[in-house]
Design an enzyme around this catalytic site. Structure first.
Site, PDB file in Angstrom:
ATOM      1  N   CYS A 168       0.851  -1.195   0.000  1.00 30.39           N
ATOM      2  CA  CYS A 168       0.000   0.000   0.000  1.00 30.39           C
ATOM      3  C   CYS A 168       0.885   1.244   0.000  1.00 30.39           C
ATOM      4  O   CYS A 168       1.346   1.707   1.049  1.00 30.39           O
ATOM      5  CB  CYS A 168      -0.926  -0.005   1.215  1.00 30.39           C
TER       6      CYS A 168
ATOM      7  N   GLU B 206     -23.217   4.499   0.545  1.00 32.04           N
ATOM      8  CA  GLU B 206     -23.493   3.105   0.892  1.00 32.04           C
ATOM      9  C   GLU B 206     -22.353   2.202   0.454  1.00 32.04           C
ATOM     10  O   GLU B 206     -22.050   1.197   1.108  1.00 32.04           O
ATOM     11  CB  GLU B 206     -24.820   2.668   0.278  1.00 32.04           C
TER      12      GLU B 206
END
Length: 460
Positions: free
Chosen positions: A133, A430
């Site tokens: 990452c 969402e």
């Protein structure tokens, strides 16, 4: 009082409404009542001008409590860091959760604890590197230097102290196959002669590892890493060890880091807006010196055994690794009390995160949230005897299951995540909520495996 279950009942109240609109309007008093209006969209790469003064009032165009909370969090971030990082911007649609997340992250990285600040950020680098990452490796490399870390350590894991190198194995196991975490790993770390870890230090290290592993899932799930560029820095940035929650937590410890010097261009005075500990220091890392010191650290420098990765738990042939039954060792009955005893208050902060993410307002039913949570635990070897796993197949479309599993178990292989077709019907907030559930479920799973191994060591 600690409640026994993170899942809300149908009676549980929670705030409604989405939090961040496309435009925010904030007014910041600068000098002698002069106002600076900030207009900007809350999106990736946003960099707002920083106020010269520190006494400010945050004004938003809506009366929504959640909007005010999100705006205040952003303003505090601007004051303390000079920018709003990409992860916080992604979480902005859920300020109720974001506040809990930032408070926990600040506590484990900056507040009182057994580990020195440079160790904490180096452990975070090691954790993020397991998933390649770039975003988090760079972020914590920068923070590592700002809190006084030795630049030579950034040459790679072999340049780090032996005590930190000892964490490499448990870092690897927790990141990819947490069910392999054993009492013997804990014993090795606690019984390594002069390089041994104390139990309190190890618990903090494990929390940082699990926090950063799971955060990698969120970063890749939201595609933040692919848009990564080194954060632009405020020329008048305040010390990064100070965060919005220093005021609340009373942290007044300021590390004397390499390259720290008296601030020349910003005169800070005490006001009622922020607590004295946040404003009492005039030390900061010169940004030009920092740019010369830091280089883009290749994540592969901080890992060993790069071929070690996630394997299907359900398809293993080894008989000696049994399913982790939550009834035998759960967060509520075992993990919470142990981690809180060995690392003061962190149990409450983590518990608040787990509870916040499961009670966020959503158009989805609670059963769907629980199906996502239990499915992630299932692919990581944790099972609930009182749960009907048939609901997972009923509530989760196959493409959504594949996405959830990829982001939870091998996020670095999803640098451009294949979004499920069913996501086309979901609002952006969402989708973020699903990624938050993935992150928190993974975090709890890693903690359960590590804390169970520590418990076994303590009673052996």
């Amino acid at each position: 009082m600690h409640s026994p279950h993170p899942w809300p009942s149908s009676q549980t109240p929670f705030p409604r409404g989405h939090c961040i609109m496309a435009e925010e309007v904030m007014a910041v008093p600068m000098r002698s009542g002069q106002l600076l209006s900030l207009h900007g969209s809350i999106s990736l790469g946003l960099r707002l001008l920083r106020p010269v003064g520190f006494k400010f009032v945050c004004l938003v165009s809506s009366t929504s409590l959640e909007k005010e909370r999100a705006s205040l969090l952003f303003m505090k971030a601007l004051v303390s860091r000079g920018s709003v990082d990409a992860v916080s911007q992604q979480m902005a649609s859920h300020p109720q959760y974001m506040e809990s997340f930032l408070r926990t992250q600040h506590y484990i990285l900056h507040m009182d604890g057994p580990l020195p600040l440079p160790y904490r950020h180096y452990i975070a680098i090691m954790a993020a590197a397991r998933h390649h990452c770039n975003y988090l490796v760079y972020l914590h490399s920068t923070q590592f230097l700002r809190v006084g870390g030795d630049p030579l350590w950034l040459q790679g894991l072999e340049a780090a102290p032996p005590r930190l190198r000892l964490l490499d194995h448990i870092n690897k196991v927790l990141a990819h196959q947490p069910w392999l975490t054993a009492c013997s790993h804990i014993q090795t770390l606690l019984k390594s002669g002069e390089q041994c870890w104390s139990l309190a230090e190890l618990v903090q290290a494990v929390v940082i590892l699990a926090h950063c592993h799971s955060l990698c899932s969120f970063v890749f799930g939201c595609d933040t890493d692919s848009d990564f560029a080194p954060l632009s820095k405020s020329p008048n940035g305040t010390p990064p060890t100070f965060c919005p929650f220093d005021a609340a937590n009373g942290n007044a410890n300021v590390p004397q880091s390499h390259g720290m010097k008296l601030e020349k261009s910003l005169h800070i005075t005490h006001t009622d807006a922020l607590s004295p500990p946040l404003l009492s220091t005039s030390l900061f890392l010169d940004m030009e010196e920092e740019e010369e010191m830091i280089f883009f650290a290749d994540p592969s420098r901080f890992i060993t055994d790069p071929d070690f990765c996630y394997q299907e738990f359900a398809r293993r042939e080894e008989d000696h690794f049994q399913v982790f039954r939550a009834q035998d060792y759960s967060w509520e009955d075992h993990g919470f009390s142990l981690v809180n005893r060995l690392y003061s208050d962190i149990g409450h902060l983590l518990d608040d995160r787990f509870r916040s993410v499961t009670t966020l307002p959503s158009s989805s039913c609670p059963d769907l949230k629980r199906a996502i949570w239990n499915y992630i635990h299932c692919v990581l070897g944790i099972r609930y005897d009182d749960y009907d796993y048939g609901e997972v197949n009923q509530l989760l479309e196959r493409d959504l299951k594949l996405y959830i599993k990829a982001v939870a178990c091998f996020p670095d292989a999803t640098k451009t995540p294949v979004c499920p077709l069913s996501w086309a019907l979901l609002k952006p907030s969402e989708r973020i909520h699903v990624n938050l559930l993935i992150m928190e479920a993974r975090l709890q799973a890693e903690l359960l495996y590590a804390l169970r191994a520590i418990t076994q060591y303590m009673i052996a």
